[in-house]
Scaffold this motif. Structure first.
Motif, PDB file in Angstrom:
ATOM      1  N   ILE A  97       0.859  -1.184   0.000  1.00 54.61           N
ATOM      2  CA  ILE A  97       0.000   0.000   0.000  1.00 54.61           C
ATOM      3  C   ILE A  97       0.898   1.238   0.000  1.00 54.61           C
ATOM      4  N   PRO A  98       0.467   2.332  -0.608  1.00 58.33           N
ATOM      5  CA  PRO A  98       1.315   3.530  -0.670  1.00 58.33           C
ATOM      6  C   PRO A  98       1.691   4.015   0.728  1.00 58.33           C
ATOM      7  N   MET A  99       2.959   4.389   0.891  1.00 58.16           N
ATOM      8  CA  MET A  99       3.445   4.839   2.192  1.00 58.16           C
ATOM      9  C   MET A  99       2.684   6.055   2.689  1.00 58.16           C
ATOM     10  N   ASP A 100       2.272   6.938   1.769  1.00 59.90           N
ATOM     11  CA  ASP A 100       1.628   8.187   2.193  1.00 59.90           C
ATOM     12  C   ASP A 100       0.119   8.079   2.336  1.00 59.90           C
ATOM     13  N   ASP A 101      -0.432   6.896   2.094  1.00 54.89           N
ATOM     14  CA  ASP A 101      -1.876   6.687   2.247  1.00 54.89           C
ATOM     15  C   ASP A 101      -2.141   6.135   3.642  1.00 54.89           C
ATOM     16  N   LEU A 102      -2.225   7.034   4.612  1.00 55.05           N
ATOM     17  CA  LEU A 102      -2.378   6.602   6.002  1.00 55.05           C
ATOM     18  C   LEU A 102      -3.708   5.893   6.225  1.00 55.05           C
ATOM     19  N   GLU A 103      -4.736   6.287   5.496  1.00 54.19           N
ATOM     20  CA  GLU A 103      -6.046   5.652   5.664  1.00 54.19           C
ATOM     21  C   GLU A 103      -6.027   4.192   5.218  1.00 54.19           C
ATOM     22  N   ALA A 104      -5.126   3.873   4.292  1.00 52.26           N
ATOM     23  CA  ALA A 104      -5.049   2.491   3.797  1.00 52.26           C
ATOM     24  C   ALA A 104      -4.404   1.560   4.816  1.00 52.26           C
ATOM     25  N   ALA A 105      -3.671   2.131   5.770  1.00 54.73           N
ATOM     26  CA  ALA A 105      -3.019   1.316   6.806  1.00 54.73           C
ATOM     27  C   ALA A 105      -4.045   1.011   7.896  1.00 54.73           C
ATOM     28  N   THR A 106      -4.928   0.091   7.598  1.00 55.64           N
ATOM     29  CA  THR A 106      -6.032  -0.223   8.497  1.00 55.64           C
ATOM     30  C   THR A 106      -5.554  -0.998   9.721  1.00 55.64           C
ATOM     31  N   GLY A 107      -6.398  -1.022  10.723  1.00 55.11           N
ATOM     32  CA  GLY A 107      -6.077  -1.799  11.922  1.00 55.11           C
ATOM     33  C   GLY A 107      -5.879  -3.263  11.616  1.00 55.11           C
ATOM     34  N   GLU A 108      -6.628  -3.777  10.668  1.00 53.26           N
ATOM     35  CA  GLU A 108      -6.504  -5.189  10.289  1.00 53.26           C
ATOM     36  C   GLU A 108      -5.118  -5.470   9.704  1.00 53.26           C
ATOM     37  N   ILE A 109      -4.640  -4.562   8.844  1.00 46.55           N
ATOM     38  CA  ILE A 109      -3.314  -4.739   8.251  1.00 46.55           C
ATOM     39  C   ILE A 109      -2.235  -4.646   9.326  1.00 46.55           C
ATOM     40  N   TRP A 110      -2.351  -3.647  10.205  1.00 47.61           N
ATOM     41  CA  TRP A 110      -1.392  -3.522  11.309  1.00 47.61           C
ATOM     42  C   TRP A 110      -1.333  -4.808  12.126  1.00 47.61           C
ATOM     43  N   ASP A 111      -2.508  -5.304  12.512  1.00 46.28           N
ATOM     44  CA  ASP A 111      -2.555  -6.490  13.367  1.00 46.28           C
ATOM     45  C   ASP A 111      -1.921  -7.692  12.683  1.00 46.28           C
ATOM     46  N   LYS A 112      -2.238  -7.902  11.403  1.00 46.45           N
ATOM     47  CA  LYS A 112      -1.733  -9.087  10.709  1.00 46.45           C
ATOM     48  C   LYS A 112      -0.227  -9.032  10.559  1.00 46.45           C
ATOM     49  N   LEU A 113       0.303  -7.867  10.150  1.00 46.94           N
ATOM     50  CA  LEU A 113       1.749  -7.772   9.945  1.00 46.94           C
ATOM     51  C   LEU A 113       2.517  -7.879  11.253  1.00 46.94           C
TER      52      LEU A 113
END
Length: 245
Positions: A97-113
């Motif tokens: 996901i684009p580094m500057d797209d903060l909205e794309a960094a969802t809680g689900e993505i954070w948790d999984k990674l």
């Protein structure tokens, strides 16, 4: 540590850097426990490649983000091989996901990674700890220059790899003096993660001091060397063709 005759568990050992590490360990005489979560066919193929060359390898399924599965997998490795001398914490995932797209960094993505890339390494180290301590063993974690530069396939990925670098130092302190813990930090490596991005890779290569993209085998050799080096712990070692110099 002399790798010949030792048993080494490689998480995510069927593909990419993990496969290269498994093959290099076997070449150096180690028995290889190849962990996989979803890539069963690739793990079985890697084990078959090792056996066809006269080596010893078995496959073990387990999701590193789940502590219960990690403990069960580790127990299965010890039952099969008798003990465990070293661990290569290689399993990891990313999300592009684009580094500057903060909205794309969802809680689900954070948790999984974070669950796979950070907690998974801790779970594996903890499960292996009693056996590694008994054998004076070693751990190598696989980091990334994303954790050093803050730039990568996604913001959560870069942060997760920075956490791996920190985890390495903390584990080195927590597991000393019996177990050595180090981290190998690759730059761009020609693995399946780059599939479909060959044009980007070709643009990147000339920008490196060594004008090349690392091969998985490059990283595998360094991981094995770190396992063998008995005067080193808590180190974060970069192999990126000079990209971050």
């Amino acid at each position: 540590m002399e790798l010949r005759g030792r048993t080494v568990l490689v998480t995510g050992g069927g593909t990419g850097i993990g496969r290269a590490v498994s093959l290099e360990l076997a070449r150096r005489g180690a028995s290889v426990a190849i962990n996989y979560s979803r890539s069963e066919a690739e793990a079985l193929e890697t084990a078959a490649m090792i056996r066809s060359a006269g080596g010893t390898a078995e496959t073990f399924k387990g999701d590193v983000s789940l502590d219960e599965e990690v403990r069960g997998m580790t127990d299965a490795v010890v039952r099969s091989f008798g003990t465990l001398h070293a661990l290569v914490n290689n399993a990891g995932i990313t999300r592009h996901i684009p580094m500057d797209d903060l909205e794309a960094a969802t809680g689900e993505i954070w948790d999984k990674l974070l669950d796979v890339n950070v907690k998974g390494m801790f779970f594996c180290a903890r499960a292996a700890a009693p056996h590694l301590k008994a054998n004076g063993g070693a751990i190598v974690n696989v980091g990334s220059i994303a954790g050093t530069t803050g730039l990568g396939s996604s913001l959560p990925y870069a942060v997760s790899k920075a956490a791996v670098h920190g985890l390495t130092k903390s584990l080195a302190r927590a597991m000393a003096p019996k177990v050595r813990v180090n981290c190998i930090v690759p730059g761009a490596v020609a693995t399946r993660w780059w599939s479909g991005r060959e044009e980007q890779m070709n643009r990147l290569a000339p920008q490196q001091l060594l004008e090349r993209i690392s091969a998985p085998e490059d990283i595998a050799q360094l991981i094995c060397a770190a396992l063998e080096q008995e005067a080193m712990t808590g180190q974060i070692i970069t192999a990126d063709s000079g990209q971050t110099l």
